[in-house]
Structures are given as structure tokens and as C-alpha cells.
Design a protein around this motif. Sequence first.
Motif, PDB file in Angstrom:
ATOM      1  N   ALA A  41       3.156  20.030  -5.198  1.00 50.32           N
ATOM      2  CA  ALA A  41       4.133  19.641  -4.175  1.00 50.32           C
ATOM      3  C   ALA A  41       3.434  19.216  -2.889  1.00 50.32           C
ATOM      4  O   ALA A  41       3.851  18.252  -2.232  1.00 50.32           O
ATOM      5  N   THR A  42       2.376  19.911  -2.531  1.00 47.35           N
ATOM      6  CA  THR A  42       1.614  19.550  -1.326  1.00 47.35           C
ATOM      7  C   THR A  42       0.969  18.181  -1.480  1.00 47.35           C
ATOM      8  O   THR A  42       1.004  17.363  -0.553  1.00 47.35           O
ATOM      9  N   ARG A  43       0.374  17.922  -2.656  1.00 47.24           N
ATOM     10  CA  ARG A  43      -0.240  16.603  -2.897  1.00 47.24           C
ATOM     11  C   ARG A  43       0.798  15.496  -2.827  1.00 47.24           C
ATOM     12  O   ARG A  43       0.567  14.441  -2.230  1.00 47.24           O
ATOM     13  N   GLN A  44       1.960  15.713  -3.439  1.00 41.82           N
ATOM     14  CA  GLN A  44       3.009  14.695  -3.448  1.00 41.82           C
ATOM     15  C   GLN A  44       3.517  14.439  -2.028  1.00 41.82           C
ATOM     16  O   GLN A  44       3.725  13.286  -1.631  1.00 41.82           O
ATOM     17  N   SER A  45       3.676  15.501  -1.259  1.00 50.39           N
ATOM     18  CA  SER A  45       4.140  15.346   0.122  1.00 50.39           C
ATOM     19  C   SER A  45       3.126  14.567   0.960  1.00 50.39           C
ATOM     20  O   SER A  45       3.495  13.671   1.722  1.00 50.39           O
ATOM     21  N   ALA A  46       1.857  14.900   0.813  1.00 48.65           N
ATOM     22  CA  ALA A  46       0.820  14.196   1.565  1.00 48.65           C
ATOM     23  C   ALA A  46       0.767  12.722   1.182  1.00 48.65           C
ATOM     24  O   ALA A  46       0.593  11.843   2.043  1.00 48.65           O
ATOM     25  N   LYS A  47       0.943  12.419  -0.096  1.00 50.74           N
ATOM     26  CA  LYS A  47       0.932  11.027  -0.547  1.00 50.74           C
ATOM     27  C   LYS A  47       2.115  10.256   0.034  1.00 50.74           C
ATOM     28  O   LYS A  47       1.968   9.112   0.479  1.00 50.74           O
ATOM     29  N   GLN A  48       3.292  10.877   0.060  1.00 51.96           N
ATOM     30  CA  GLN A  48       4.462  10.210   0.613  1.00 51.96           C
ATOM     31  C   GLN A  48       4.288   9.931   2.104  1.00 51.96           C
ATOM     32  O   GLN A  48       4.617   8.844   2.583  1.00 51.96           O
ATOM     33  N   VAL A  49       3.747  10.896   2.839  1.00 49.10           N
ATOM     34  CA  VAL A  49       3.525  10.697   4.277  1.00 49.10           C
ATOM     35  C   VAL A  49       2.506   9.592   4.509  1.00 49.10           C
ATOM     36  O   VAL A  49       2.697   8.717   5.361  1.00 49.10           O
ATOM     37  N   THR A  50       1.429   9.611   3.733  1.00 48.38           N
ATOM     38  CA  THR A  50       0.392   8.584   3.880  1.00 48.38           C
ATOM     39  C   THR A  50       0.941   7.198   3.552  1.00 48.38           C
ATOM     40  O   THR A  50       0.685   6.230   4.289  1.00 48.38           O
ATOM     41  N   ASP A  51       1.696   7.089   2.471  1.00 48.72           N
ATOM     42  CA  ASP A  51       2.281   5.792   2.108  1.00 48.72           C
ATOM     43  C   ASP A  51       3.248   5.298   3.174  1.00 48.72           C
ATOM     44  O   ASP A  51       3.272   4.106   3.503  1.00 48.72           O
ATOM     45  N   PHE A  52       4.035   6.201   3.731  1.00 49.28           N
ATOM     46  CA  PHE A  52       4.992   5.811   4.771  1.00 49.28           C
ATOM     47  C   PHE A  52       4.274   5.258   5.995  1.00 49.28           C
ATOM     48  O   PHE A  52       4.610   4.181   6.489  1.00 49.28           O
ATOM     49  N   TRP A  53       3.268   6.004   6.484  1.00 49.00           N
ATOM     50  CA  TRP A  53       2.598   5.566   7.706  1.00 49.00           C
ATOM     51  C   TRP A  53       1.720   4.336   7.458  1.00 49.00           C
ATOM     52  O   TRP A  53       1.554   3.500   8.347  1.00 49.00           O
ATOM     53  N   THR A  54       1.166   4.207   6.276  1.00 48.04           N
ATOM     54  CA  THR A  54       0.383   3.011   5.964  1.00 48.04           C
ATOM     55  C   THR A  54       1.280   1.776   5.989  1.00 48.04           C
ATOM     56  O   THR A  54       0.919   0.743   6.565  1.00 48.04           O
ATOM     57  N   ALA A  55       2.458   1.886   5.394  1.00 51.93           N
ATOM     58  CA  ALA A  55       3.392   0.765   5.390  1.00 51.93           C
ATOM     59  C   ALA A  55       3.898   0.472   6.808  1.00 51.93           C
ATOM     60  O   ALA A  55       4.076  -0.686   7.184  1.00 51.93           O
ATOM     61  N   ALA A  56       4.098   1.511   7.604  1.00 45.79           N
ATOM     62  CA  ALA A  56       4.586   1.317   8.973  1.00 45.79           C
ATOM     63  C   ALA A  56       3.534   0.627   9.847  1.00 45.79           C
ATOM     64  O   ALA A  56       3.869  -0.198  10.698  1.00 45.79           O
ATOM     65  N   MET A  57       2.268   0.955   9.642  1.00 49.42           N
ATOM     66  CA  MET A  57       1.212   0.371  10.470  1.00 49.42           C
ATOM     67  C   MET A  57       0.879  -1.061  10.063  1.00 49.42           C
ATOM     68  O   MET A  57       0.579  -1.895  10.911  1.00 49.42           O
ATOM     69  N   THR A  58       0.899  -1.336   8.778  1.00 48.40           N
ATOM     70  CA  THR A  58       0.517  -2.668   8.329  1.00 48.40           C
ATOM     71  C   THR A  58       1.688  -3.631   8.380  1.00 48.40           C
ATOM     72  O   THR A  58       1.486  -4.839   8.413  1.00 48.40           O
ATOM     73  N   GLY A  59       2.888  -3.133   8.373  1.00 46.76           N
ATOM     74  CA  GLY A  59       4.051  -4.005   8.402  1.00 46.76           C
ATOM     75  C   GLY A  59       4.386  -4.497   7.009  1.00 46.76           C
ATOM     76  O   GLY A  59       3.570  -4.459   6.096  1.00 46.76           O
ATOM     77  N   ALA A  60       5.585  -4.964   6.876  1.00 45.92           N
ATOM     78  CA  ALA A  60       6.025  -5.451   5.572  1.00 45.92           C
ATOM     79  C   ALA A  60       5.453  -6.842   5.321  1.00 45.92           C
ATOM     80  O   ALA A  60       5.205  -7.620   6.249  1.00 45.92           O
ATOM     81  N   ALA A  61       5.248  -7.166   4.088  1.00 45.40           N
ATOM     82  CA  ALA A  61       4.742  -8.493   3.730  1.00 45.40           C
ATOM     83  C   ALA A  61       5.837  -9.527   4.008  1.00 45.40           C
ATOM     84  O   ALA A  61       7.015  -9.271   3.774  1.00 45.40           O
TER      85      ALA A  61
END
Length: 71
Positions: A41-61
Amino acid sequence: MANPWTKKNPFLSIMLSGANAWAGAARGIMTGQAKRQQAAATRQSAKQVTDFWTAAMTGAAPKKRTRKKRP
């Protein structure tokens, strides 16, 4: 006369020792499984947070424009 209820019973002692061994093994299995589930559960949560912030910083295609077909 000695009280018979306070006398040691070797058969009861053996039975309780066996039950204690089974309970300890079951507790170890349950504890290990709980730790594995918590880690997953911790790994899944960390992955979701990382994916969210990565998408927020790079912007949508940017969306590709499609041409309309002419009749």
C-alpha cells in the motif's frame, strides 16, 4: 491432605505447550502478511503521488489537431 487442583498435570502441560506453539506460528504468519500488505500500500501510494506531481510539473501533452475531410 494436598489439594488435587494445585497438582501439576503433565498431559495438560503438553497440550498447552503445543497450542502455544501453534498460536505463535499463526501469529508470525499473520504479522508477516500484514507487513507485506502495508508495504504494498505504501509503494502504491508513493507511485500515485509521484505520477500526479510529475504530470502536474510537465503539463499535459498538446492535443493533435485533426483535419476535417472536405466533401
